[in-house]
Design a protein around this motif. Structure first.
Motif, PDB file in Angstrom:
ATOM      1  N   LYS A 152       5.190   6.961  18.316  1.00 17.61           N
ATOM      2  CA  LYS A 152       4.581   8.031  17.438  1.00 17.61           C
ATOM      3  C   LYS A 152       3.559   7.528  16.584  1.00 17.61           C
ATOM      4  CE  LYS A 152       6.002  11.132  13.498  1.00 17.61           C
ATOM      5  NZ  LYS A 152       7.173  11.848  12.709  1.00 17.61           N
ATOM      6  N   LEU A 153       2.631   8.042  16.300  1.00 18.69           N
ATOM      7  CA  LEU A 153       1.470   7.688  15.456  1.00 18.69           C
ATOM      8  C   LEU A 153       1.236   8.539  14.204  1.00 18.69           C
ATOM      9  CD1 LEU A 153      -1.239   6.371  18.153  1.00 18.69           C
ATOM     10  CD2 LEU A 153       0.583   4.937  17.008  1.00 18.69           C
ATOM     11  N   MET A 154       0.780   8.058  13.144  1.00 17.15           N
ATOM     12  CA  MET A 154       0.469   8.817  12.075  1.00 17.15           C
ATOM     13  C   MET A 154      -0.744   8.196  11.212  1.00 17.15           C
ATOM     14  SD  MET A 154       4.460   9.594  10.702  1.00 17.15           S
ATOM     15  CE  MET A 154       4.794   8.298  10.707  1.00 17.15           C
ATOM     16  N   ALA A 155      -1.691   8.996  10.836  1.00 13.66           N
ATOM     17  CA  ALA A 155      -2.654   8.467   9.983  1.00 13.66           C
ATOM     18  C   ALA A 155      -2.362   8.865   8.511  1.00 13.66           C
ATOM     19  CB  ALA A 155      -4.022   9.330  10.490  1.00 13.66           C
ATOM     20  N   LEU A 156      -2.646   8.043   7.814  1.00 12.99           N
ATOM     21  CA  LEU A 156      -2.361   7.829   6.233  1.00 12.99           C
ATOM     22  C   LEU A 156      -3.823   7.752   5.492  1.00 12.99           C
ATOM     23  CD1 LEU A 156       0.309   6.561   7.560  1.00 12.99           C
ATOM     24  CD2 LEU A 156       0.903   5.978   5.234  1.00 12.99           C
ATOM     25  N   SER A 157      -4.091   8.387   4.288  1.00 10.07           N
ATOM     26  CA  SER A 157      -5.171   8.488   3.896  1.00 10.07           C
ATOM     27  C   SER A 157      -5.019   8.463   2.197  1.00 10.07           C
ATOM     28  CB  SER A 157      -6.194   9.328   4.107  1.00 10.07           C
ATOM     29  OG  SER A 157      -5.664  10.697   3.726  1.00 10.07           O
ATOM     30  N   GLY A 158      -6.236   8.092   1.335  1.00 14.72           N
ATOM     31  CA  GLY A 158      -5.835   7.891   0.046  1.00 14.72           C
ATOM     32  C   GLY A 158      -4.915   6.568  -0.385  1.00 14.72           C
ATOM     33  N   LEU A 159      -4.907   5.671   0.270  1.00 11.54           N
ATOM     34  CA  LEU A 159      -4.028   4.632  -0.211  1.00 11.54           C
ATOM     35  C   LEU A 159      -4.360   3.671  -1.290  1.00 11.54           C
ATOM     36  CD1 LEU A 159      -3.227   3.168   3.516  1.00 11.54           C
ATOM     37  CD2 LEU A 159      -1.996   4.803   2.205  1.00 11.54           C
ATOM     38  N   ALA A 211       0.707  -1.191  -0.074  1.00 11.21           N
ATOM     39  CA  ALA A 211       0.159  -0.012   0.079  1.00 11.21           C
ATOM     40  C   ALA A 211       0.940   1.139  -0.081  1.00 11.21           C
ATOM     41  CB  ALA A 211      -0.848   0.056   1.471  1.00 11.21           C
ATOM     42  N   MET A 212       0.477   2.528  -0.487  1.00  8.75           N
ATOM     43  CA  MET A 212       1.371   3.459  -0.863  1.00  8.75           C
ATOM     44  C   MET A 212       0.392   4.830  -0.631  1.00  8.75           C
ATOM     45  SD  MET A 212       2.659   4.000  -4.681  1.00  8.75           S
ATOM     46  CE  MET A 212       1.746   4.349  -5.872  1.00  8.75           C
ATOM     47  N   ILE A 213       1.125   5.914  -0.227  1.00  6.86           N
ATOM     48  CA  ILE A 213       0.208   7.249  -0.416  1.00  6.86           C
ATOM     49  C   ILE A 213       0.023   7.709  -1.946  1.00  6.86           C
ATOM     50  CG2 ILE A 213       0.647   7.954   2.060  1.00  6.86           C
ATOM     51  CD1 ILE A 213       3.165   9.323   0.901  1.00  6.86           C
ATOM     52  N   ASN A 214      -0.934   8.289  -2.047  1.00  2.00           N
ATOM     53  CA  ASN A 214      -0.987   9.113  -3.371  1.00  2.00           C
ATOM     54  C   ASN A 214      -0.095  10.287  -3.544  1.00  2.00           C
ATOM     55  OD1 ASN A 214      -1.878  10.650  -5.505  1.00  2.00           O
ATOM     56  ND2 ASN A 214      -3.875  10.858  -4.995  1.00  2.00           N
ATOM     57  N   PRO A 215       0.861   9.917  -4.720  1.00  2.00           N
ATOM     58  CA  PRO A 215       2.134  10.834  -4.727  1.00  2.00           C
ATOM     59  C   PRO A 215       1.686  12.305  -4.958  1.00  2.00           C
ATOM     60  CG  PRO A 215       1.892   9.272  -6.607  1.00  2.00           C
ATOM     61  CD  PRO A 215       0.980   8.808  -5.436  1.00  2.00           C
ATOM     62  N   ALA A 216       0.555  12.302  -5.830  1.00  2.00           N
ATOM     63  CA  ALA A 216       0.067  13.842  -6.181  1.00  2.00           C
ATOM     64  C   ALA A 216      -0.665  14.458  -4.949  1.00  2.00           C
ATOM     65  CB  ALA A 216      -0.997  13.658  -7.040  1.00  2.00           C
ATOM     66  N   ARG A 217      -1.310  13.643  -3.755  1.00  2.00           N
ATOM     67  CA  ARG A 217      -1.578  14.316  -2.410  1.00  2.00           C
ATOM     68  C   ARG A 217      -1.218  13.420  -1.471  1.00  2.00           C
ATOM     69  NH1 ARG A 217      -7.270  14.783  -1.709  1.00  2.00           N
ATOM     70  NH2 ARG A 217      -6.972  16.601  -0.486  1.00  2.00           N
ATOM     71  N   ALA A 229       7.863   2.015  -8.851  1.00  2.00           N
ATOM     72  CA  ALA A 229       8.421   2.594  -9.875  1.00  2.00           C
ATOM     73  C   ALA A 229       8.078   4.203  -9.255  1.00  2.00           C
ATOM     74  CB  ALA A 229       8.221   2.466 -11.257  1.00  2.00           C
ATOM     75  N   VAL A 230       6.907   4.388  -8.942  1.00  2.00           N
ATOM     76  CA  VAL A 230       6.127   5.558  -8.551  1.00  2.00           C
ATOM     77  C   VAL A 230       6.839   6.092  -7.158  1.00  2.00           C
ATOM     78  CG1 VAL A 230       4.153   6.751  -7.744  1.00  2.00           C
ATOM     79  CG2 VAL A 230       3.938   5.294  -9.778  1.00  2.00           C
ATOM     80  N   ILE A 231       6.803   5.227  -6.436  1.00  2.00           N
ATOM     81  CA  ILE A 231       7.280   5.614  -4.958  1.00  2.00           C
ATOM     82  C   ILE A 231       9.124   5.835  -5.129  1.00  2.00           C
ATOM     83  CG2 ILE A 231       8.361   4.606  -2.708  1.00  2.00           C
ATOM     84  CD1 ILE A 231       5.383   5.689  -2.542  1.00  2.00           C
ATOM     85  N   ASN A 232       9.697   4.958  -5.984  1.00  2.00           N
ATOM     86  CA  ASN A 232      11.264   5.470  -6.131  1.00  2.00           C
ATOM     87  C   ASN A 232      11.117   6.964  -6.959  1.00  2.00           C
ATOM     88  OD1 ASN A 232      11.814   2.870  -5.204  1.00  2.00           O
ATOM     89  ND2 ASN A 232      12.037   1.934  -7.229  1.00  2.00           N
ATOM     90  N   ALA A 233      10.412   7.234  -7.607  1.00  2.00           N
ATOM     91  CA  ALA A 233      10.453   8.469  -8.170  1.00  2.00           C
ATOM     92  C   ALA A 233      10.317   9.708  -7.007  1.00  2.00           C
ATOM     93  CB  ALA A 233       9.479   8.670  -9.358  1.00  2.00           C
ATOM     94  N   VAL A 234       9.361   9.343  -6.244  1.00 10.04           N
ATOM     95  CA  VAL A 234       8.908  10.315  -5.234  1.00 10.04           C
ATOM     96  C   VAL A 234      10.131  10.457  -4.173  1.00 10.04           C
ATOM     97  CG1 VAL A 234       7.563  10.775  -3.258  1.00 10.04           C
ATOM     98  CG2 VAL A 234       6.542   9.808  -5.178  1.00 10.04           C
TER      99      VAL A 234
END
Length: 236
Positions: A205-212, A143-149, A218-223
């Motif tokens: 530490k807790l973090m919330a992620l959305s838009g997964l 799972a990954m975050i939306n690189p645009a947002r 390839a996309v994450i590597n570019a980010v």
């Protein structure tokens, strides 16, 4: 770390930030190159770890502390603590809008050096959450975050210290986890504080992620490459 250079002291106990101060803290102290902390960005946000560091400097270090973030702080907002001596404290603006709540319990120390060292060790760890911690977790959970947002929200952090006579605190990560529930997720980062070889406290530490969405290497590597290039350009 001289925390005083990263905020402006106002009337009474109030304080505020310029974009330059908050951005410098993010990059130079935390090693955090999130675009939200860039001086020129439209949706500018003061790092939560800067609020945490100021809280320790102004309120002291208690054995048990929990920091819950509820609002994004922009530049120029005059902030204050609701009550410096209470067990439950809020960071609020002139309209009493809340940005951070602080719950504390147990023995307290007003040792400025301890406050500075604990803050610096934690911030150095926290600021490197992306990409060092989050990317491997996202790959593991497919799972990954939306690189645009990229919506990653700092929810809260807690510290539980065994003692306060800590000479030279260091921080060591003990566990990292990403819980995925559809398009939402929660990253859990656990750590210990050490004084020499002795464990003297624990934290989370807790973090919330959305838009997964499904992990795309390839996309994450570019980010990540873009992130690293921004960091490299800053220190050039």
């Amino acid at each position: 770390m001289n925390i005083n250079q990263y905020f402006n002291q106002g009337a009474g106990a109030s304080f505020s930030f310029t974009r330059e101060q908050a951005s410098s803290f993010a990059k130079d102290i935390a090693g955090d190159f999130n675009p939200l902390h860039d001086v020129e960005t439209k949706k500018f946000c003061v790092p939560g770890d800067l609020l945490f560091s100021i809280a320790l400097a102004k309120l002291g270090v208690s054995k048990k502390m929990q920091f819950t973030f509820s609002g994004m702080v922009s530049d120029g907002i005059e902030l204050d603590f609701s009550c410096n001596e209470a067990a439950n404290i809020k960071v609020i603006d002139g309209s009493e809008k809340e940005y951070l709540s602080i719950n504390r319990d147990g023995e307290k120390s007003d040792n400025a050096e301890l406050a500075s060292l604990l803050a610096q060790r934690y911030v150095e760890f926290s600021g490197h959450t992306f990409p060092h911690v989050l990317v491997p977790l996202m790959e593991k959970e497919n799972a990954m975050i939306n690189p645009a947002r990229p919506l990653v929200i700092y929810e809260n952090m807690s510290i539980d210290l065994d003692r306060l006579d800590i000479a030279n605190p260091t921080l060591e990560v003990t566990n990292t986890e990403l819980q995925v529930n559809g398009k939402r997720g929660r990253a859990i980062l656990q750590f210990v504080f050490k004084d020499g070889d002795e464990v003297v406290g624990r934290g989370e530490k807790l973090m919330a992620l959305s838009g997964l969405r499904e992990f795309d290497a390839a996309v994450i590597n570019a980010v990540v490459e873009d992130y690293n290039e921004r960091k490299k350009a800053y220190f050039a």
